[in-house]
Design a protein around this motif. Structure first.
Motif, PDB file in Angstrom:
ATOM      1  N   LEU A 180       0.828  -1.205   0.000  1.00  0.00           N
ATOM      2  CA  LEU A 180       0.000   0.000   0.000  1.00  0.00           C
ATOM      3  C   LEU A 180       0.863   1.257   0.000  1.00  0.00           C
ATOM      4  N   CYS A 181       1.926   1.239   0.771  1.00  0.00           N
ATOM      5  CA  CYS A 181       2.814   2.403   0.815  1.00  0.00           C
ATOM      6  C   CYS A 181       3.501   2.606  -0.526  1.00  0.00           C
ATOM      7  N   GLN A 182       3.840   1.528  -1.198  1.00  0.00           N
ATOM      8  CA  GLN A 182       4.529   1.624  -2.484  1.00  0.00           C
ATOM      9  C   GLN A 182       3.604   2.133  -3.588  1.00  0.00           C
ATOM     10  N   THR A 183       2.306   1.906  -3.457  1.00  0.00           N
ATOM     11  CA  THR A 183       1.382   2.344  -4.506  1.00  0.00           C
ATOM     12  C   THR A 183       1.052   3.819  -4.391  1.00  0.00           C
ATOM     13  N   GLY A 184       1.565   4.491  -3.387  1.00  0.00           N
ATOM     14  CA  GLY A 184       1.366   5.927  -3.271  1.00  0.00           C
ATOM     15  C   GLY A 184       0.123   6.317  -2.506  1.00  0.00           C
ATOM     16  N   ARG A 185      -0.546   5.398  -1.904  1.00  0.00           N
ATOM     17  CA  ARG A 185      -1.719   5.760  -1.104  1.00  0.00           C
ATOM     18  C   ARG A 185      -1.258   6.514   0.120  1.00  0.00           C
ATOM     19  N   LYS A 186      -2.024   7.489   0.466  1.00  0.00           N
ATOM     20  CA  LYS A 186      -1.678   8.273   1.639  1.00  0.00           C
ATOM     21  C   LYS A 186      -2.732   8.053   2.700  1.00  0.00           C
ATOM     22  N   ASN A 187      -2.309   8.207   3.883  1.00  0.00           N
ATOM     23  CA  ASN A 187      -3.220   8.077   5.005  1.00  0.00           C
ATOM     24  C   ASN A 187      -3.947   9.407   5.157  1.00  0.00           C
ATOM     25  N   ASP A 188      -5.199   9.467   4.743  1.00  0.00           N
ATOM     26  CA  ASP A 188      -5.939  10.725   4.793  1.00  0.00           C
ATOM     27  C   ASP A 188      -6.903  10.785   5.979  1.00  0.00           C
ATOM     28  N   TYR A 189      -6.670   9.968   6.956  1.00  0.00           N
ATOM     29  CA  TYR A 189      -7.519   9.972   8.143  1.00  0.00           C
ATOM     30  C   TYR A 189      -7.266  11.237   8.951  1.00  0.00           C
ATOM     31  N   GLN A 190      -8.334  11.919   9.288  1.00  0.00           N
ATOM     32  CA  GLN A 190      -8.262  13.097  10.133  1.00  0.00           C
ATOM     33  C   GLN A 190      -9.235  12.898  11.282  1.00  0.00           C
ATOM     34  N   PRO A 191      -8.735  12.890  12.503  1.00  0.00           N
ATOM     35  CA  PRO A 191      -9.659  12.695  13.625  1.00  0.00           C
ATOM     36  C   PRO A 191     -10.614  13.880  13.743  1.00  0.00           C
ATOM     37  N   THR A 192     -11.851  13.567  14.109  1.00  0.00           N
ATOM     38  CA  THR A 192     -12.829  14.645  14.265  1.00  0.00           C
ATOM     39  C   THR A 192     -12.596  15.319  15.610  1.00  0.00           C
ATOM     40  N   THR A 193     -12.808  16.587  15.634  1.00  0.00           N
ATOM     41  CA  THR A 193     -12.656  17.328  16.876  1.00  0.00           C
ATOM     42  C   THR A 193     -13.997  17.353  17.586  1.00  0.00           C
ATOM     43  N   LYS A 194     -13.956  17.252  18.876  1.00  0.00           N
ATOM     44  CA  LYS A 194     -15.184  17.257  19.660  1.00  0.00           C
ATOM     45  C   LYS A 194     -15.584  18.700  19.947  1.00  0.00           C
ATOM     46  N   LYS A 195     -16.854  18.983  19.668  1.00  0.00           N
ATOM     47  CA  LYS A 195     -17.322  20.326  19.996  1.00  0.00           C
ATOM     48  C   LYS A 195     -18.065  20.242  21.332  1.00  0.00           C
ATOM     49  N   PRO A 196     -17.971  21.274  22.126  1.00  0.00           N
ATOM     50  CA  PRO A 196     -18.609  21.248  23.440  1.00  0.00           C
ATOM     51  C   PRO A 196     -20.137  21.229  23.302  1.00  0.00           C
ATOM     52  N   LEU A 197     -20.800  20.606  24.300  1.00  0.00           N
ATOM     53  CA  LEU A 197     -22.264  20.558  24.311  1.00  0.00           C
ATOM     54  C   LEU A 197     -22.836  21.944  24.611  1.00  0.00           C
ATOM     55  N   THR A 198     -23.932  22.240  23.941  1.00  0.00           N
ATOM     56  CA  THR A 198     -24.623  23.512  24.232  1.00  0.00           C
ATOM     57  C   THR A 198     -25.438  23.322  25.502  1.00  0.00           C
ATOM     58  N   GLN A 199     -25.912  24.413  26.047  1.00  0.00           N
ATOM     59  CA  GLN A 199     -26.703  24.354  27.279  1.00  0.00           C
ATOM     60  C   GLN A 199     -27.977  23.548  27.051  1.00  0.00           C
ATOM     61  N   SER A 200     -28.627  23.704  25.910  1.00  0.00           N
ATOM     62  CA  SER A 200     -29.862  22.963  25.644  1.00  0.00           C
ATOM     63  C   SER A 200     -29.573  21.467  25.498  1.00  0.00           C
TER      64      SER A 200
END
Length: 155
Positions: free
Chosen positions: A115-135
């Motif tokens: 996989l590394c030789q074929t030029g695939r890149k690791n495009d995983y980006q972790p999602t950021t957690k947004k804080p809960l609203t009051q509601s």
């Protein structure tokens, strides 16, 4: 070895091995040898090589049904008819076992290298957690209180 295998009947051969080891022929071993002989798949010298293989080569204290059947089936599939055939089958089996096996970790490494030789890149980006609203917090607490009431036997 072959000369000794041709000289004795299987039970006498087994008794001779047991005598040399300082042991005795167990009733289960006698039954196993008699069952193999009764199937008439192998000649007495081949059965003697089978006994030798299980007890001496494979270093087992007793002849067991499972192991004996495993070796006998392998020999039947290999077309063993003579003691020489049996020894050839033993050599073939040992050579196959000596070959290194490719394990799961090695397979995974090979795939990841490819996989590394074929030029695939690791495009995983972790999602950021947004804080809960009051509601959202109030809704969560309301559901939690409802569950607590249900657990305590309320509506």
């Amino acid at each position: 070895m072959i000369a000794a295998a041709k000289q004795y009947e299987p039970m006498a051969f087994l008794a001779q091995i047991r005598q040399q080891q300082g042991g005795y022929v167990a009733s289960g071993e006698q039954r196993i040898v008699e069952q193999i002989a009764s199937k008439q798949i192998f000649s007495s010298p081949v059965i003697n090589i089978l006994i030798y293989e299980v007890l001496i080569d494979l270093n087992n204290p007793t002849i067991t049904q499972r192991l004996t059947d495993t070796v006998a089936n392998r020999w039947a599939q290999d077309g063993v008819k003579t003691p020489e055939d049996a020894l050839a089958s033993i050599r073939k089996f040992k050579a196959e076992r000596a070959k290194p096996k490719v394990g799961r970790a090695e397979i995974i490494r090979k795939i990841s290298r490819k996989l590394c030789q074929t030029g695939r890149k690791n495009d995983y980006q972790p999602t950021t957690k947004k804080p809960l609203t009051q509601s959202d917090k109030e809704q969560f607490n309301a559901q939690l209180n409802k569950l607590k009431k249900l657990r305590n036997g309320g509506d």
